[in-house]
Design an enzyme around this catalytic site. Structure first.
Site, PDB file in Angstrom:
ATOM      1  N   GLU A   1       1.207  -1.741   0.209  1.00 28.35           N
ATOM      2  CA  GLU A   1       0.064  -0.125  -0.337  1.00 28.35           C
ATOM      3  C   GLU A   1       1.088   0.964  -0.479  1.00 28.35           C
ATOM      4  O   GLU A   1       0.737   2.264   0.958  1.00 28.35           O
ATOM      5  CB  GLU A   1      -0.414  -0.354   1.123  1.00 28.35           C
ATOM      6  CG  GLU A   1      -1.801  -1.457   1.171  1.00 28.35           C
ATOM      7  CD  GLU A   1      -3.062  -1.604   2.301  1.00 28.35           C
ATOM      8  OE1 GLU A   1      -2.627  -0.776   2.695  1.00 28.35           O
ATOM      9  OE2 GLU A   1      -3.345  -2.744   1.849  1.00 28.35           O
TER      10      GLU A   1
ATOM     11  N   HIS B   1     -17.479 -11.286   6.434  1.00 24.76           N
ATOM     12  CA  HIS B   1     -16.399  -9.666   6.415  1.00 24.76           C
ATOM     13  C   HIS B   1     -15.357 -11.025   7.457  1.00 24.76           C
ATOM     14  O   HIS B   1     -15.708 -10.894   8.608  1.00 24.76           O
ATOM     15  CB  HIS B   1     -16.173  -8.533   6.878  1.00 24.76           C
ATOM     16  CG  HIS B   1     -15.864  -8.427   6.944  1.00 24.76           C
ATOM     17  ND1 HIS B   1     -14.684  -6.744   7.861  1.00 24.76           N
ATOM     18  CD2 HIS B   1     -13.692  -7.576   6.225  1.00 24.76           C
ATOM     19  CE1 HIS B   1     -13.418  -6.362   8.062  1.00 24.76           C
ATOM     20  NE2 HIS B   1     -13.251  -6.709   6.201  1.00 24.76           N
TER      21      HIS B   1
ATOM     22  N   GLU C   1     -12.215 -10.075   8.760  1.00 26.77           N
ATOM     23  CA  GLU C   1     -10.389  -9.319   9.439  1.00 26.77           C
ATOM     24  C   GLU C   1     -10.071 -10.440  10.522  1.00 26.77           C
ATOM     25  O   GLU C   1     -10.772 -10.557  11.555  1.00 26.77           O
ATOM     26  CB  GLU C   1     -10.975  -7.816   9.980  1.00 26.77           C
ATOM     27  CG  GLU C   1      -9.403  -7.301  10.529  1.00 26.77           C
ATOM     28  CD  GLU C   1      -8.649  -6.964   9.085  1.00 26.77           C
ATOM     29  OE1 GLU C   1      -8.797  -6.484   9.226  1.00 26.77           O
ATOM     30  OE2 GLU C   1      -7.417  -7.333   9.442  1.00 26.77           O
TER      31      GLU C   1
ATOM     32  N   HIS D   1      -8.219  -8.843   1.285  1.00 23.28           N
ATOM     33  CA  HIS D   1      -7.230  -7.649   1.354  1.00 23.28           C
ATOM     34  C   HIS D   1      -6.264  -7.941   2.222  1.00 23.28           C
ATOM     35  O   HIS D   1      -6.056  -9.277   2.596  1.00 23.28           O
ATOM     36  CB  HIS D   1      -8.465  -6.650   2.108  1.00 23.28           C
ATOM     37  CG  HIS D   1      -9.793  -5.728   1.491  1.00 23.28           C
ATOM     38  ND1 HIS D   1      -9.351  -3.953   1.697  1.00 23.28           N
ATOM     39  CD2 HIS D   1      -9.833  -5.788  -0.019  1.00 23.28           C
ATOM     40  CE1 HIS D   1     -10.489  -3.980  -0.134  1.00 23.28           C
ATOM     41  NE2 HIS D   1     -10.543  -5.419  -0.515  1.00 23.28           N
ATOM     42  N   GLU D   2      -5.186  -6.895   2.281  1.00 25.38           N
ATOM     43  CA  GLU D   2      -3.936  -7.005   2.665  1.00 25.38           C
ATOM     44  C   GLU D   2      -3.569  -8.424   2.208  1.00 25.38           C
ATOM     45  O   GLU D   2      -3.449  -9.525   2.856  1.00 25.38           O
ATOM     46  CB  GLU D   2      -3.490  -6.982   4.153  1.00 25.38           C
ATOM     47  CG  GLU D   2      -3.371  -5.487   4.323  1.00 25.38           C
ATOM     48  CD  GLU D   2      -5.505  -5.087   4.561  1.00 25.38           C
ATOM     49  OE1 GLU D   2      -6.560  -4.671   4.125  1.00 25.38           O
ATOM     50  OE2 GLU D   2      -6.285  -6.198   5.615  1.00 25.38           O
TER      51      GLU D   2
ATOM     52  N   GLU E   1      -7.457  -6.411  -2.578  1.00 24.91           N
ATOM     53  CA  GLU E   1      -6.867  -4.946  -2.797  1.00 24.91           C
ATOM     54  C   GLU E   1      -5.143  -5.554  -2.973  1.00 24.91           C
ATOM     55  O   GLU E   1      -5.595  -5.274  -3.862  1.00 24.91           O
ATOM     56  CB  GLU E   1      -7.114  -4.550  -1.412  1.00 24.91           C
ATOM     57  CG  GLU E   1      -6.532  -3.345  -0.911  1.00 24.91           C
ATOM     58  CD  GLU E   1      -6.603  -2.701   0.548  1.00 24.91           C
ATOM     59  OE1 GLU E   1      -7.110  -1.192   0.778  1.00 24.91           O
ATOM     60  OE2 GLU E   1      -6.321  -3.706   0.987  1.00 24.91           O
TER      61      GLU E   1
ATOM     62  N   GLU F   1     -10.033   4.381   0.668  1.00 26.18           N
ATOM     63  CA  GLU F   1      -9.697   4.286   1.769  1.00 26.18           C
ATOM     64  C   GLU F   1      -8.751   4.908   2.381  1.00 26.18           C
ATOM     65  O   GLU F   1      -9.203   6.363   3.337  1.00 26.18           O
ATOM     66  CB  GLU F   1      -9.470   2.758   2.498  1.00 26.18           C
ATOM     67  CG  GLU F   1      -8.252   2.253   2.294  1.00 26.18           C
ATOM     68  CD  GLU F   1      -7.675   0.666   2.607  1.00 26.18           C
ATOM     69  OE1 GLU F   1      -9.322   0.503   3.508  1.00 26.18           O
ATOM     70  OE2 GLU F   1      -6.552   0.381   3.108  1.00 26.18           O
TER      71      GLU F   1
HETATM   72  C1  NOJ Z   1      -8.539  -2.231   5.514  1.00 26.61           C
HETATM   73  C2  NOJ Z   1      -9.043  -2.887   4.561  1.00 26.61           C
HETATM   74  O1  NOJ Z   1      -8.731  -2.583   3.332  1.00 26.61           O
HETATM   75  C3  NOJ Z   1     -10.176  -2.138   4.937  1.00 26.61           C
HETATM   76  O2  NOJ Z   1     -11.426  -2.699   3.704  1.00 26.61           O
HETATM   77  C4  NOJ Z   1     -11.303  -2.846   5.944  1.00 26.61           C
HETATM   78  O3  NOJ Z   1     -12.705  -2.281   5.961  1.00 26.61           O
HETATM   79  C5  NOJ Z   1     -10.443  -2.437   7.168  1.00 26.61           C
HETATM   80  N1  NOJ Z   1      -9.029  -3.464   7.095  1.00 26.61           N
HETATM   81  C6  NOJ Z   1     -10.788  -3.646   7.653  1.00 26.61           C
HETATM   82  O4  NOJ Z   1     -10.840  -4.525   7.971  1.00 26.61           O
HETATM   83 CA    CA Z   2      -6.286  -2.104   3.025  1.00 25.73          CA
END
Ligand code: NOJ
Ligand code: CA
Length: 677
Positions: A172, A374, A376, A454-455, A473, A479
Site C-alpha cells: 500500500e 467479513h 478481518e 484485502h492485504e 486489494e 480508503e
Molecule cells: C483494511 C481493508 O482494506 C479495509 O477495506 C477494511 O475495512 C479494514 N482493513 C478493516 O478490516
Molecule cells: Ca487495506
C-alpha cells in the site's frame, strides 16, 4: 490443441570451441524469441523481440540448504519442443474468450551430482513465461531453497513504475516513477518503458506453494529474483516434484497492450473446481465507508456501524437499485480495542448483540440480496484457520456467497508457531501466507463462497484455476482518501494502477465516492477527483465484485450521476484500451457480457486534456444511444469537483467522440443499441 511433434522453431547448435549449447524458441507469430544456453555448464536465457534484445543473457538456478549449488556443471539430457493453441472461456472476467497460443521449449538438465532440473519456456507473441521443475529423485525429495538465482538483465536503464518490497505497509504505497537504477528491491508487477516506448512488465503466474518473487537490483540494471523468506531465512520449503511459479515478462508496443495481454491467465491451469455456476460477479454496497470516515465504528458502542437496523437500511437500498451484495464490517466479536494487535479476539461466528445476523441474512434473502461476510484477522492467521471451516459452513447456511478477508498487520507481523513452539513473525508475501490463502480459497470452494482478499498476497492469475478467487486489494484503494495523512491518492494514482497492480488481476478498489469533500466527517481529507472520474473508475478498474462505496443518501442526492453506477456491469465480454500513457491518462471500452451494451471510462491525472476517441469498437451497422457523463465545463478536481455534464447523443462505429477531461477528471459513457421497430 496440444501436440508433441518436433517444431521447426527449435534449433540446437554446438559451438566448436566453447562447449556452449544454444536452443531457441520463437513465439507463434515470430515476434518473440527466447534463447536458452549452457555456457560451460551454467544455464542462461535471453529474450529478443522483433530482433531487438530485451533481456540479455541472464543466469538461472538455485541455492539449496546443505547441498552444492544447483546452478552449474549441467548438461542437457533432453530438449523438446511443443506447440499449443486453444481458445478457452472465462466463467467471468474482463474478456470472455481468451486465446492461449505459444511454443514451448523444455530442457532437462543434469548436474555433476546427478541432480535433475527441468526448465520450461513458453514463448507467446505478447511475452514469455518460464519455470523450474524439480522432479522426484534421490536426495531431493524434501529440500529447502535458500535462493533462486533467476536474473533479468535489462539492456538499458528504463523508466520504471515501482513500489518497494519489504515495507511495513505491504503493497500500500504510491508508485514511484524513476529509472531502474534508482531502486533497490521492488514488488512485481514491475512495469517499465524503454526510451523508444516499448512497454514491459515482469511478474509471475500460478503462485501456489512458493513465496512471492520480489526483484532485487544486484547492480546496474540487472535484477534478480528475491524470494520473500520464511522467518528462519529459508525461502522455499519444497517437496519434489516441485514446480516453481512461472516467471513472466510481458512485452507490448503500447501501454494498452499490457492490459490486454492475458499471458498470466494463460500460464495458470484451467478451472479445477468444476461447476462454478454458484460463482457470480456482482456489485455491492455496505457498512464500510462509514467506519473509514469516522461516522461509525467497527467496535461496540454508541456509534457501532453493524447494527441490525443499519444493515437493513443498506439491504433496502441494494434491493431498490439492483446491487447483489451488502458487506457488513464490524459485525463479529473481536473489534473492540486494538484489533490490529494480533487478532486473537476475533470470533468468526459470533455477532455483536446489536447485530442479529440470522435476521439480517434472511431479510436480505427475502429482498433478493445476499450478505457479504467479513473476516478481518488482524494477522491472527492460525487463530483464523482454526475457525475457518466452521465459519464458512455457518455463512453457507445463512446464504452468504462471498467473504472479504483482511490481514491488517505490519511488517513481519503474521504470527506462526514454529517447530520449536516459538512464535515467529512471517511476511505477508512469504510461502506461509501463500499456503494460507490457498486454504481459504479451498474452504471457500467447499462451501460455495467467493473470496475477496484485502492485504493479500499479490494476484498471479489463480482465478483461472480457482474461479471463486474473485478479487483483492493489494494497493492503495479508495480508503486512503478517507484518512491518509499524506492527503490521499493523488489524481495520477489511478492512471498508474491499470499498468502496474491491475496487470496482476482484479482489484477491489471500492470506488464511487460522491461526497468528495467529506466536510461533515473529515474536513482535512478529501477525494482527489471530479465526480465524473469516480464513475469512469468503474470501467477502468476491473473487479468482478465491485463496490459502490459511498452512503445511500449521497447517491440518492445525485440520482443522475448515480444512474451510471446502477447501470454499469462488472462482468465483461471484451476489453479494449483506446489510448493510454502510463501515469497520465487511459481510456478503456468494455462490452457487457449479458447485453450488446458497451461502456467507456476515460481518466486523466492532474492535467486536463482533450482526447479524440473513435468508437470503432461498436458493432458495425448499428446505431447506439450514448449516455455520456463528462466533467462540467468549469470542473476541476481542486475547487470544482462536482460539476458534471450528462448528455445523450446517437453514435455509431464511425463516430469520434471528443472527450474533455478536467484536471483530475474523467468521462464515463454507456452505449446502448437503438432497437429498430
Ligand atoms: C483494511 C481493508 O482494506 C479495509 O477495506 C477494511 O475495512 C479494514 N482493513 C478493516 O478490516
Ligand atoms: Ca487495506
Amino acid at each position: 490443441m496440444k501436440s508433441s511433434y518436433a517444431f521447426p522453431v527449435f534449433l540446437a547448435l554446438a559451438f566448436g570451441s566453447t562447449s556452449a549449447q544454444v536452443h531457441r524458441v520463437s513465439s507463434p507469430g515470430n515476434i518473440i524469441e527466447v534463447t536458452f544456453s549452457l555456457e560451460k555448464g551454467v544455464p542462461y536465457y535471453s529474450v529478443q523481440r522483433m530482433g531487438r534484445e530485451v533481456i540479455q543473457p541472464s543466469r538461472l538456478g538455485y541455492l539449496l540448504r546443505g547441498q552444492a549449488p544447483l546452478d552449474r556443471n549441467f548438461s542437457i539430457t533432453s530438449a523438446t519442443t511443443d506447440h499449443f493453441d486453444e481458445t478457452w472461456t472465462q466463467p467471468w472476467g474482463e474478456k470472455k474468450h481468451i486465446r492461449n497460443n505459444y511454443n514451448e521449449f523444455r530442457a532437462e538438465l543434469e548436474d555433476d551430482h546427478s541432480r535433475k532440473v527441468k526448465i520450461v519456456f513458453r514463448a507467446f507473441d505478447d511475452g514469455i513465461g518460464f519455470r523450474y521443475e524439480i522432479p522426484s529423485q534421490k536426495g531431493l525429495d524434501r529440500f529447502e531453497i535458500m535462493d533462486e538465482l533467476t536474473e533479468f538483465k535489462l539492456p538499458d536503464d528504463h523508466m520504471a513504475w515501482w513500489i518497494a518490497a519489504y515495507q511495513w505497509n505491504r503493497y500500500e504505497y504510491l508508485y514511484k516513477h524513476t529509472h531502474v537504477s534508482r531502486f533497490d528491491t521492488v514488488h512485481t508487477p514491475l512495469t517499465m518503458e524503454t526510451k523508444d516506448g516499448l512497454c514491459l512488465s515482469i511478474h509471475e503466474a500460478a503462485l501456489v506453494d512458493y513465496p512471492s518473487m520480489t526483484l532485487l537490483r544486484t547492480d546496474g540494471t540487472t535484477l534478480k529474483a528475491d524470494l520473500v523468506p520464511w522467518s528462519d531465512g529459508v525461502r522455499v520449503k519444497a517437496v519434489a516434484p516441485m514446480k516453481s511459479p512461472w516467471r513472466t515478462i510481458q512485452l507490448a508496443d503500447t501501454p494498452g497492450g499490457l492490459i490486454t495481454s492475458y499471458l498470466i491467465l494463460n500460464l495458470n491451469e484451467p478451472n479445477k473446481l468444476g461447476d462454478v455456476s454458484w460463482v457470480k460477479p456482482g456489485k455491492y454496497v455496505g457498512i464500510w465507508w462509514e467506519m473509514h470516515v469516522g461516522k461509525s465504528a467497527w467496535g461496540e458502542g454508541p456509534i457501532h456501524g453493524a447494527t441490525t437496523a443499519n444493515a437493513k437500511r443498506y439491504i433496502d437500498f441494494a434491493a431498490k437499485y439492483g446491487f447483489s451484495g451488502v458487506l457488513v464490517e464490524g459485525w463479529n466479536v473481536g473489534w473492540n480495542g486494538d484489533w490490529t494487535a494480533g487478532g486473537k479476539e476475533f470470533d468468526f461466528t459470533k455477532s455483536y448483540p446489536d447485530y442479529d445476523i440470522e435476521e439480517v441474512s434472511s431479510y436480505a434473502l427475502s429482498k433478493g440480496v445476499r450478505l457479504i461476510g467479513h473476516n478481518e484477522t488482524g494477522g491472527g492467521v492460525l487463530h483464523y484457520e482454526r475457525q475457518l471451516s466452521d465459519a464458512f459452513a455457518y455463512y453457507q447456511r445463512l446464504g452468504i456467497r462471498a467473504v472479504k478477508t483482511g490481514y491488517v498487520q505490519w511488517g513481519t507481523g503474521i504470527k506462526r508457531i514454529d517447530e520449536n513452539r516459538k512464535e515467529q513473525g512471517e511476511w505477508h508475501h512469504g510461502q506461509f501466507m501463500v499456503r494460507h490463502h490457498q486454504k481459504v480459497v479451498g474452504e471457500g470452494a467447499r462451501h460455495h463462497i467467493m473470496i475477496d482478499i484485502h492485504e493479500p498476497i499479490k494476484d498471479t492469475g489463480l482465478r483461472r484455476t480457482y474461479p471463486n478467487l474473485m478479487t483483492r486489494e493489494g494497493a492503495r484503494g479508495e480508503e486512503y482518501d478517507a484518512w491518509s495523512a499524506d492527503g490521499g491518492n493523488p489524481p495520477e494514482h489511478t492512471t498508474i494502477l491499470p499498468f502496474t497492480r491491475l496487470l496482476a488481476g482484479p482489484m477491489d478498489f471500492t470506488p464511487g465516492i460522491f461526497d468528495l469533500l467529506l466536510k461533515d466527517y473529515k474536513p482535512n481529507n478529501r477525494v482527489n477527483t471530479t465526480i465524473a472520474k469516480q464513475l469512469a473508475h468503474y470501467v477502468i478498474i476491473y473487479s468482478p465484485l465491485q463496490m459502490a462505496a459511498d452512503f445511500p443518501e449521497n447517491y440518492e442526492a445525485r440520482p443522475d450521476a448515480f444512474q451510471f453506477i446502477v447501470d454499469v456491469p462488472c462482468d465483461w465480454a471484451d476489453t479494449k484500451v483506446l489510448n493510454a500513457s502510463i501515469g497520465n491518462f487511459v481510456t478503456i471500452a468494455r462490452k457487457d457480457r449479458n447485453s450488446e451494451d458497451w461502456y467507456l471510462g476515460s481518466i486523466t491525472d492532474e492535467n486536463g486534456r482533450v482526447l479524440e476517441v473513435p468508437l470503432s469498437f461498436l458493432g458495425p451497422g448499428a446505431k447506439y444511444k450514448a449516455t455520456i457523463y463528462g466533467d462540467g465545463t468549469a470542473a476541476d478536481w481542486v475547487d470544482n469537483p462536482y460539476a458534471i455534464e450528462i448528455i445523450q447523443q446517437d453514435v455509431d462505429n464511425a463516430t469520434t467522440l471528443t472527450l474533455r477531461l478536467a484536471p483530475g477528471g474523467g468521462t464515463a459513457a454507456r452505449f446502448t443499441p437503438i432497437t429498430r421497430h
